[in-house]
Design a protein around this motif. Structure first.
Motif, PDB file in Angstrom:
ATOM      1  N   PHE A 266      13.058  16.541  12.093  1.00  0.00           N
ATOM      2  CA  PHE A 266      12.070  17.592  12.270  1.00  0.00           C
ATOM      3  C   PHE A 266      12.709  18.971  12.150  1.00  0.00           C
ATOM      4  CE2 PHE A 266       9.941  14.260  15.079  1.00  0.00           C
ATOM      5  CZ  PHE A 266       9.288  13.723  13.986  1.00  0.00           C
TER       6      PHE A 266
ATOM      7  N   TYR B  63       8.091  14.635  20.613  1.00  0.00           N
ATOM      8  CA  TYR B  63       7.634  14.788  19.237  1.00  0.00           C
ATOM      9  C   TYR B  63       6.685  13.669  18.886  1.00  0.00           C
ATOM     10  CZ  TYR B  63      11.337  18.176  18.543  1.00  0.00           C
ATOM     11  OH  TYR B  63      12.135  19.269  18.630  1.00  0.00           O
ATOM     12  N   ARG B  64       5.725  14.001  18.029  1.00  0.00           N
ATOM     13  CA  ARG B  64       4.835  12.965  17.537  1.00  0.00           C
ATOM     14  C   ARG B  64       5.377  12.429  16.231  1.00  0.00           C
ATOM     15  NH1 ARG B  64      -0.558  16.429  18.411  1.00  0.00           N
ATOM     16  NH2 ARG B  64      -1.538  14.816  17.149  1.00  0.00           N
ATOM     17  N   LEU B  65       4.686  11.450  15.685  1.00  0.00           N
ATOM     18  CA  LEU B  65       5.195  10.789  14.484  1.00  0.00           C
ATOM     19  C   LEU B  65       5.488  11.754  13.358  1.00  0.00           C
ATOM     20  CD1 LEU B  65       2.856   7.713  14.316  1.00  0.00           C
ATOM     21  CD2 LEU B  65       5.292   7.738  14.771  1.00  0.00           C
ATOM     22  N   ASP B  66       4.634  12.759  13.211  1.00  0.00           N
ATOM     23  CA  ASP B  66       4.800  13.644  12.068  1.00  0.00           C
ATOM     24  C   ASP B  66       5.573  14.905  12.434  1.00  0.00           C
ATOM     25  OD1 ASP B  66       2.932  14.734  13.659  1.00  0.00           O
ATOM     26  OD2 ASP B  66       1.272  14.587  12.253  1.00  0.00           O
ATOM     27  N   GLY B  67       6.162  14.932  13.599  1.00  0.00           N
ATOM     28  CA  GLY B  67       7.008  16.068  13.941  1.00  0.00           C
ATOM     29  C   GLY B  67       6.307  17.148  14.733  1.00  0.00           C
ATOM     30  N   ARG B  68       5.016  16.951  15.019  1.00  0.00           N
ATOM     31  CA  ARG B  68       4.337  17.961  15.825  1.00  0.00           C
ATOM     32  C   ARG B  68       4.611  17.710  17.291  1.00  0.00           C
ATOM     33  NH1 ARG B  68      -1.640  17.379  14.880  1.00  0.00           N
ATOM     34  NH2 ARG B  68      -1.166  15.296  14.125  1.00  0.00           N
ATOM     35  N   ARG B  69       4.386  18.716  18.124  1.00  0.00           N
ATOM     36  CA  ARG B  69       4.403  18.489  19.559  1.00  0.00           C
ATOM     37  C   ARG B  69       2.981  18.153  19.994  1.00  0.00           C
ATOM     38  NH1 ARG B  69       8.958  19.352  22.038  1.00  0.00           N
ATOM     39  NH2 ARG B  69      10.589  20.470  20.938  1.00  0.00           N
TER      40      ARG B  69
ATOM     41  N   ALA C  32      -2.480   7.587  11.676  1.00  0.00           N
ATOM     42  CA  ALA C  32      -1.581   6.643  12.351  1.00  0.00           C
ATOM     43  C   ALA C  32      -1.802   6.675  13.858  1.00  0.00           C
ATOM     44  CB  ALA C  32      -0.138   6.999  12.028  1.00  0.00           C
TER      45      ALA C  32
ATOM     46  N   CYS D  14      -3.747  12.235  13.766  1.00  0.00           N
ATOM     47  CA  CYS D  14      -3.723  11.799  12.375  1.00  0.00           C
ATOM     48  C   CYS D  14      -4.100  10.321  12.340  1.00  0.00           C
ATOM     49  CB  CYS D  14      -2.363  12.045  11.748  1.00  0.00           C
ATOM     50  SG  CYS D  14      -1.080  11.001  12.426  1.00  0.00           S
TER      51      CYS D  14
ATOM     52  N   ALA E  86      -6.076   4.586   1.739  1.00  0.00           N
ATOM     53  CA  ALA E  86      -4.899   4.004   1.109  1.00  0.00           C
ATOM     54  C   ALA E  86      -5.284   2.864   0.184  1.00  0.00           C
ATOM     55  CB  ALA E  86      -3.942   3.497   2.179  1.00  0.00           C
TER      56      ALA E  86
ATOM     57  N   ASP F 160      10.419  10.409  23.433  1.00  0.00           N
ATOM     58  CA  ASP F 160      10.862  10.926  24.725  1.00  0.00           C
ATOM     59  C   ASP F 160      11.136  12.427  24.655  1.00  0.00           C
ATOM     60  OD1 ASP F 160      10.702   8.440  25.838  1.00  0.00           O
ATOM     61  OD2 ASP F 160      12.725   7.909  25.245  1.00  0.00           O
ATOM     62  N   GLN F 161      11.427  12.897  23.466  1.00  0.00           N
ATOM     63  CA  GLN F 161      11.687  14.322  23.316  1.00  0.00           C
ATOM     64  C   GLN F 161      10.391  15.121  23.159  1.00  0.00           C
ATOM     65  OE1 GLN F 161      13.719  12.041  21.864  1.00  0.00           O
ATOM     66  NE2 GLN F 161      15.262  12.567  23.374  1.00  0.00           N
TER      67      GLN F 161
ATOM     68  N   GLN G 189      14.976   1.194  15.589  1.00  0.00           N
ATOM     69  CA  GLN G 189      13.629   0.787  15.966  1.00  0.00           C
ATOM     70  C   GLN G 189      13.033  -0.159  14.932  1.00  0.00           C
ATOM     71  OE1 GLN G 189      11.221   4.185  16.462  1.00  0.00           O
ATOM     72  NE2 GLN G 189       9.687   3.159  17.682  1.00  0.00           N
TER      73      GLN G 189
ATOM     74  N   ARG H 188      10.444  22.228  11.513  1.00  0.00           N
ATOM     75  CA  ARG H 188      10.487  23.493  12.232  1.00  0.00           C
ATOM     76  C   ARG H 188      11.915  23.975  12.284  1.00  0.00           C
ATOM     77  NH1 ARG H 188       7.555  22.407  17.114  1.00  0.00           N
ATOM     78  NH2 ARG H 188       6.683  20.598  16.117  1.00  0.00           N
TER      79      ARG H 188
ATOM     80  N   VAL I 220       0.843  -1.177   0.000  1.00  0.00           N
ATOM     81  CA  VAL I 220       0.000   0.000   0.000  1.00  0.00           C
ATOM     82  C   VAL I 220       0.881   1.230   0.000  1.00  0.00           C
ATOM     83  CG1 VAL I 220      -1.821   1.218   1.217  1.00  0.00           C
ATOM     84  CG2 VAL I 220      -1.666  -1.244   1.389  1.00  0.00           C
ATOM     85  N   ARG I 221       0.445   2.212  -0.729  1.00  0.00           N
ATOM     86  CA  ARG I 221       1.195   3.468  -0.731  1.00  0.00           C
ATOM     87  C   ARG I 221       0.518   4.392   0.274  1.00  0.00           C
ATOM     88  NH1 ARG I 221       0.734   8.162  -3.620  1.00  0.00           N
ATOM     89  NH2 ARG I 221       2.662   9.229  -4.181  1.00  0.00           N
TER      90      ARG I 221
ATOM     91  N   ASP J 198      -7.357  11.049   6.460  1.00  0.00           N
ATOM     92  CA  ASP J 198      -6.135  10.813   7.237  1.00  0.00           C
ATOM     93  C   ASP J 198      -6.401  11.117   8.706  1.00  0.00           C
ATOM     94  OD1 ASP J 198      -3.497  10.195   7.803  1.00  0.00           O
ATOM     95  OD2 ASP J 198      -2.824  12.230   7.482  1.00  0.00           O
TER      96      ASP J 198
ATOM     97  N   GLU K 165       2.006  13.048   6.627  1.00  0.00           N
ATOM     98  CA  GLU K 165       2.504  14.409   6.768  1.00  0.00           C
ATOM     99  C   GLU K 165       3.816  14.397   7.510  1.00  0.00           C
ATOM    100  OE1 GLU K 165      -0.728  17.298   8.016  1.00  0.00           O
ATOM    101  OE2 GLU K 165      -1.388  15.285   8.534  1.00  0.00           O
ATOM    102  N   HIS K 166       4.579  15.400   7.313  1.00  0.00           N
ATOM    103  CA  HIS K 166       5.840  15.515   8.029  1.00  0.00           C
ATOM    104  C   HIS K 166       6.086  16.995   8.264  1.00  0.00           C
ATOM    105  CE1 HIS K 166       9.686  13.815   9.214  1.00  0.00           C
ATOM    106  NE2 HIS K 166      10.177  14.969   8.857  1.00  0.00           N
ATOM    107  N   TYR K 167       6.068  17.400   9.478  1.00  0.00           N
ATOM    108  CA  TYR K 167       6.208  18.820   9.786  1.00  0.00           C
ATOM    109  C   TYR K 167       7.648  19.135  10.170  1.00  0.00           C
ATOM    110  CZ  TYR K 167       1.157  19.198   9.785  1.00  0.00           C
ATOM    111  OH  TYR K 167      -0.153  19.201   9.412  1.00  0.00           O
TER     112      TYR K 167
ATOM    113  N   ILE L 124       4.029   1.291  17.208  1.00  0.00           N
ATOM    114  CA  ILE L 124       4.936   2.416  17.053  1.00  0.00           C
ATOM    115  C   ILE L 124       4.860   3.335  18.253  1.00  0.00           C
ATOM    116  CG2 ILE L 124       5.366   2.677  14.602  1.00  0.00           C
ATOM    117  CD1 ILE L 124       2.601   3.917  14.408  1.00  0.00           C
ATOM    118  N   GLU L 125       5.884   4.091  18.405  1.00  0.00           N
ATOM    119  CA  GLU L 125       5.975   5.018  19.512  1.00  0.00           C
ATOM    120  C   GLU L 125       5.266   6.308  19.091  1.00  0.00           C
ATOM    121  OE1 GLU L 125       9.817   6.060  22.180  1.00  0.00           O
ATOM    122  OE2 GLU L 125       9.866   6.676  20.101  1.00  0.00           O
TER     123      GLU L 125
END
Lengths: 1059, 244
Positions: free
Chosen positions: A120, B12-18, B176, B174, B84, B9-10, A90, A28, A19-20, B131, A24-26, B4-5
């Motif tokens: 990030f 951050y969420r999976l997509d880089g948000r706090r 995930a 999101c 998906a 610990d820092q 991981q 900063r 699956v594709r 999503d 999102e990837h933010y 998944i985590e």
């Protein structure tokens, strides 16, 4: 502030289709760099890389995945783990252990390493390009992060990226002058930390192991493990059973048991362990792993073997010695590996050469019998022959008969004292290096030129008892770490008494979360070995500032009871911080002499006038008398509830046989011992009540679960042979019936019975009140509904936690506000489990080190001629081909065989001596008889026999003592009378240590460089441990068996001897 | 609990948000000329299209009409290509009927229906890409469409999800994070008055944590409302420039 990008992932769906997925990837701009050198005012929280380093290291993903162990060296500082590398760790298959190790490494404040969330960060993130392989992308990402990091710190420190990827080096190394990309780690290790030879060796051994793994055969030796989903579903449906694998030490190849965990209620028909027979069924599980087991059909069930086997004896014993068939199963999958570091011994070089064509792969034998042989590839087999080496397991493929591992560290040559002691420590997972400089820096100073003083602000905050209370301590002679002091007085008016227990205020000096605290938490207890000890707290605290010495001002935590003078019932209790000055530092003999009214010299009063001295003496004597009266009352109260007195007797006997302790304390235990112990139990009990009341869900208590009735069967059967009946229905009934079961002619009978009763008990353990229903808080041995440990914070971490809990309970009472500093229940329960397991490790280490010293002692005695090798023994259990005996003189327990390998049995001649002859053995529940052409002879339980002690040496494992019967009558030792002080155990330790020192000196002259003597001196800086604490320890039934009790006193003796 | 985590610990969420940060919300109003009101909204990668018809006479059986207020009719659907794995999604399956009902309840609480007795307002929402937080995206898009249609409301209805991981509330989950097995609470809020139009949660959570979770969701809703307000103002400006 953030920029949104998208990441395209290709994942596998639950149905296995590709699956594709777009995620999102933010990004900063501001991602904390966690470096002390940061010029951009990053908001760094938690750990920060120190500034005084020559460079920073950025390991590549491949390095993190394969060589994390090398990075675990504390000497490698300034390590920046990138998020990319962490994610690679991981995601690597089946390596969740690896990621957990990495996480704990990052959390550990003692390691100078941080995580940088490079993915990030706007400028250090790189999108993966079309067609770029994952590894390439990771390397590129990490390189860019290294460059960013370098620029972010304004070029103050060079950054070194280490990678295994040669192409990457070619590509990136010339791009930036201050960001180095270095080829192999060896190159880095060689040029940057040439002193760290251990790391280089470890690196070599890992890479070699990896190369070997690639070239492996494909022949299948074991069935494949089932996938995790199947196991999980199977366990839920009850088809498989989850449990921890426990290998039978004596039959490691054949027998292993699986003990349930958690909900046994599902399988009510199965309440015993499950037997796993043979290597095929065990299916690559190793001792301690959490496994899933499938039961075999009932007709394939087997019984456990009841015959005694001699150490390595790999003989095929017939089926006639098997017990009833029990549930038998096979391992279908492993849920969690619990591999630790193992000590192994390399085979001699000749053996290696004959073993395999290519000498790089060798089979080494672990010290622990329960661990299978480990295959290792190394080129140093020749140098390491007969050395003990630490090894870690890497994998165990289904194609291989043995697991693969790699070497980590060389301990030394087998058979040397230092190596053997280190072996014991590693095998018990005890890691107690000297305290680091950073930890010592936290400590307050108390030196000649800069003496430590009481802080005036503390005086205001604490209750000042210096002038109002007569405080004294009672400890063994010469004790330096005084945990506890006592005070007792009649309050004005005469209607009330005040009893006070004052405990060293360790938490004042050890702040929660400080490095010392973390170290103490990791150690959890002070470890006593036969000849040395490893302190939990640095010496400046344990022997000086926390120790409640006589005549100096000290901080304390106190419990003060106001009691009714007549009925002795409690009217009021006060808990809190105090400041005290102990007036008398008494020892037990002195205190007892004072009580008995004898004329004695009290050192503190030696300088005084006669009249004043008499007055003071009377005062002290009165206080002691009052204290004794109180303690008797408390004891009587607990006896009513059913407190057990199993071990008091043990110790008494213990003291008898150990002449060296008798030099320290009289043969008969003094009443004052019990008095002090009783006060401490009382304090522990009241503190437990207090904290439990305040924190019903997060207080640390100690419980002692009632024993399972079926464990008492052996005790009851044994007692029956002598006509005693033992009632085990409650702790009170047990205590009473044990008191009655005494044979006036043979005091050992009662002692052995009590020993068996102790063995049937379960261990007392710490727990968090939130994790256990309230009816299980009970302490069976002490007959108290609440109990905890409060009185020895210098040598137990649990007491430190309890001190903190008590303080928050008190402050919550004052301010009536919610307290925020509490450890939540879950964490506390984990901590309690950790402390329990450390305590167990400490006990095992003690036991093993004493066994080691026993063996060393007997090693150079000729068993045939030396009188000391012959001793009296008592039979206490019967087995199929022999019996278990107890040797009171050396406190040994061991097996005696009545049938040897040739099938001959032992028979007795007319004069009582023994010979091996063909014949047969007949076993009954309470006796065993051997029949030969000479006649039949029967051994009964509790018979006294004479045994000869000899050492059975073993190359790969620890040496063991071997007992053989030489006569069936009690051993007469005519010399014992004319010998006022036969060899006690402490003398034994002393002698062994001396021999070892001589040996090492000799070696020194021969040009080798052993650090032995220096370390010995360093480790044996020990003071005398507190005998009271030993009594309490035993008194709480924390011990599995007598053997463990003996270790403590052996430890104490050793310390005494060396002090 | 493997998996998944969700929160490193820092922090951050999976997509880089706090933990408290929302996904990027973008919207446009008046995307269709045919309808009375329409809006397109992206909340992260969740994309929703909302169309409003009405108020108009009640279609179908007269009996449905109410004498004192307007009937709100909602219809929710997902595009076959929204997830998906491509999947045919017929109208009226249980999931979308439930979602339609929820939307209806939400807007009955917000629209001043008593101004339009015996009439009907239709709200059609379609998820173009899913999503996580489908309901919240629908509510937010529909609010804009209702505003575009010029139907008076008490306030914007703003919706947002919140989850709970390791004792920390996470705002705006999101996909995930939603499928990670934790709790997910959807909340529709009238931000100015702080009134709750709808709250929904299926998973189990300890009572002690509920307050913090609600608090996090409300803060997130208020964040969304600021964005929506900006979109509306900007749209008005554009429209007034055109008409002027």
């Amino acid at each position: 502030v953030m920029i949104k990008t998208e990441k395209v992932l290709h994942l596998r769906s639950s149905r296995g289709r590709k699956v594709r997925v777009v995620r999102e990837h933010y990004l900063r701009e501001r991602v904390p760099c966690s470096s002390a050198l940061c010029q951009a005012e990053c908001q760094n929280e938690g750990k920060v890389l120190s500034a005084d380093l020559t460079h920073y290291v950025v390991p590549d993903a491949g390095v993190v995945c394969d060589f994390l162990e090398v990075l675990e060296f504390r000497e490698l500082q300034g390590v920046v783990f990138t998020q990319t590398a962490c994610q690679a760790a991981q995601q690597s298959r089946g390596r969740s252990r690896l990621y957990n190790r990495l996480r704990s490494l990052l959390k550990d404040p003692r390691h100078d390493c941080i995580l940088f969330a490079n993915e990030f960060q706007q400028y250090s993130f790189c999108l993966r390009e079309k067609g770029e392989s994952q590894e390439k992308w990771q390397t590129r990402c990490i390189y860019h992060s290294a460059v960013w990091y370098y620029n972010h710190l304004a070029g103050l420190r060079p950054v070194v990226m280490i990678t295994e990827d040669l192409e990457a080096i070619a590509e990136y190394s010339s791009l930036n002058s201050e960001v180095y990309v270095i080829s192999t780690q060896v190159e880095y290790l060689r040029s940057f930390c040439p002193d760290l030879l251990a790391a280089q060796e470890l690196y070599c051994s890992i890479s070699q192991a990896m190369q070997e793994r690639e070239s492996e055969s494909t022949e299948r030796e074991f069935a494949d493990h089932l996938p995790a989903e199947v196991l999980e579903a199977g366990i839920k449906s009850g088809r498989y059973i989850q449990g921890t694998l426990n290998v039978n030490k004596h039959r490691a190849q054949h027998e292993a048991f699986v003990r349930f965990e958690g909900s046994a209620s599902k399988n009510t028909e199965l309440n015993s362990d499950i037997l796993v027979c043979g290597g095929k069924h065990r299916n690559r599980a190793v001792q301690g792993d959490v496994v899933a087991v499938e039961l075999l059909p009932v007709k394939e069930w087997q019984g456990r073997n009841t015959a005694l086997t001699e150490g390595l004896g790999e003989d095929k014993t017939g089926d006639e010695t098997q017990s009833q068939p029990m549930p038998t199963g096979r391992v279908v999958g492993i849920l969690q590996r619990n591999w630790r570091d193992y000590v192994v011994t390399f085979p001699p070089w000749e053996e290696v050469q004959s073993q395999s064509r290519n000498s790089q792969r060798i089979l080494v034998t672990p010290w622990d019998y329960r661990i299978p042989k480990i295959r290792i590839s190394t080129q140093r087999a020749k140098d390491l022959q007969d050395h003990r080496v630490i090894v870690r397991l890497d994998s165990w493929e289904s194609t291989s008969l043995y697991p693969n591992g790699h070497t980590v560290r060389v301990l030394g040559k087998a058979g040397e004292l230092e190596t053997e002691v280190q072996t014991i420590l590693v095998e018990c997972c005890i890691y107690a290096p000297p305290f680091s400089e950073a930890q010592l820096k936290e400590m307050p100073v108390n030196s000649e030129e800069n003496p430590w003083k009481v802080d005036p602000s503390e005086v205001n905050a604490r209750l000042d008892l210096r002038d109002t209370h007569l405080v004294f301590s009672i400890d063994p002679l010469g004790c330096e770490d005084v945990d506890d002091t006592l005070s007792v007085q009649v309050l004005p008016g005469g209607k009330r008494l005040q009893l006070g227990v004052h405990i060293a205020d360790v938490t004042h000096f050890v702040q929660e979360g400080s490095l010392t605290d973390l170290e103490a938490r990791a150690r959890a207890t002070t470890y006593y070995l036969a000849d040395r000890r490893y302190d939990m707290l640095p010496a400046v605290l344990s022997a000086d500032l926390c120790s409640l010495l006589g005549g100096v001002d000290r901080y304390a935590m106190s419990v003060l009871w106001e009691l009714d003078a007549q009925s002795l019932s409690v009217c009021k209790v006060w808990y809190g911080r105090t400041i005290i000055r102990s007036t008398y530092q008494l020892h037990y003999e002195l205190a007892q002499a004072l009580l008995n009214g004898e004329q004695v010299e009290v050192p503190e009063l030696a300088q005084m006038e006669q009249a004043e001295r008499d007055q003071r003496l009377t005062e002290l004597r009165q206080a002691l008398e009052l204290l004794t009266r109180l303690a008797r009352h408390l004891r009587a109260q607990r006896d009513k509830g059913g407190a057990l007195e199993l071990e008091g007797v043990e110790v008494r006997a213990q003291l008898d046989s150990d002449r060296n302790i008798t030099a320290l304390v009289p043969k008969q235990p003094l009443e004052v011992h019990e008095t002090v112990a009783e006060c401490m139990i009382y304090a522990n009990h009241w503190v437990a009540r207090k904290i439990q009341e305040h924190f019903p869900h997060q207080a640390l208590l100690r419980r002692h679960p009632p024993p399972r009735q079926e464990f008492f069967n052996r005790l009851i059967d044994c007692a029956k042979t002598r006509g005693f009946s033992i009632d085990t229905r409650s702790n009170k009934a047990l205590a009473d019936s044990l008191d009655q079961a005494a044979d006036p002619l043979d005091p050992l009978v009662n002692r052995l019975l009590r020993m068996m009763a102790t063995q049937a008990m379960s261990n007392a353990q710490y727990f968090s009140t939130g994790a256990c229903p309230e009816e299980q808080y009970y302490h069976y041995g002490l007959a108290l509904d609440r109990y905890t440990h409060f009185t020895s914070p210098i040598r137990r971490y649990a007491d430190i936690i309890v001190h903190r809990l008590l303080m928050s309970a008190i402050s919550a009472e004052k301010e009536s506000g919610p307290n925020t500093h509490l450890v939540p229940n879950k964490e506390l329960e984990e901590l309690a489990q950790q402390i329990n397991s450390r305590n167990r490790a400490a006990q095992i280490a003690q036991k093993q080190s004493t066994e080691l010293f026993q063996c060393l002692y007997f090693k150079d005695k000729d068993p045939v001629t030396d009188e000391r090798c012959v001793a009296d023994a008592v039979v206490y259990s019967i087995r199929a081909n022999g019996m278990l005996v107890f040797v009171p003189r050396y406190g040994l327990k061991g097996a005696v065989y009545l049938k040897n390998r040739d099938g001959h049995v032992l028979s007795l001649k007319r004069d009582g001596s023994c010979v091996w002859q063909p014949g047969s053995l007949q076993r009954y529940p309470d006796k065993i008889s051997s029949t030969t052409s000479i006649g039949t002879h029967t051994f009964n339980v509790f018979d006294h026999i004479t045994v000869r002690v000899s050492v059975q040496s073993s190359r790969c494992h620890s040496d063991s003592l071997c007992l053989e019967v030489i006569a069936n009558r009690p051993h007469q030792t005519p010399q014992a009378e004319c010998h006022p002080a036969p060899r006690g155990r402490s003398e034994l330790v002393q002698e062994v240590v001396r021999l070892a020192e001589e040996a090492s000196q000799q070696a020194n002259e021969n040009g080798r460089a052993p650090k032995l003597t220096r370390e010995e001196r360093e480790f044996r800086q020990s003071r005398k441990p507190n005998l009271y604490s030993l009594l309490v320890e035993i008194g709480e039934l924390a011990l599995l068996d007598l053997a463990a009790c003996e270790q403590i006193s052996a430890g104490s003796q050793a310390c005494t001897a060396s002090a | 609990m493997a998996g998944i985590e969700l929160l490193s610990d820092q922090g951050y969420r999976l997509d880089g948000r706090r933990a408290t940060e929302l996904r990027k919300v973008q919207a446009r109003m008046g995307v269709f000329a045919q309808a009375d009101g329409s809006a397109y909204l992206e909340q992260g990668n969740t994309k929703a299209l909302a169309v409003v018809y009405g108020p108009h006479e009640v279609r179908g059986p007269r009996a449905k009409s109410l004498h004192d207020r307007a009937v709100i009719n909602c219809q929710y659907s997902m595009a076959t290509f929204s997830t998906a794995e491509r999947k045919r999604r017929p109208h009226g399956d249980r999931k979308s009927s439930e979602m339609s009902l929820h939307l209806k309840q939400t807007f009955e609480a917000a629209v001043l229906t008593q101004l339009y007795p015996r009439s009907q307002i239709d709200i059609y929402v379609k998820i173009l890409q899913s999503d996580g937080g489908n309901y919240t995206a629908c509510v937010n898009a529909a609010t804009l469409a209702v505003v575009d249609a010029g139907i008076p409301m008490r306030d914007y209805v703003c919706a947002c999800t919140a989850g709970f991981v390791d004792d920390t509330p996470l705002a705006d989950l999101c996909h995930a994070e939603e499928s990670g097995g934790g709790t997910s609470l959807s909340l529709a809020l009238l931000p100015r008055s702080g009134q709750i139009a709808l709250v929904q949660m299926d998973a189990r959570i300890h009572q002690d944590h509920l307050d913090t979770l609600m608090e996090a969701a409300m803060t997130a809703c208020k964040g969304v409302s600021r964005v929506l307000d900006g979109v509306v103002r900007q749209h008005l400006q554009e429209v007034s420039v055109l008409t002027a």
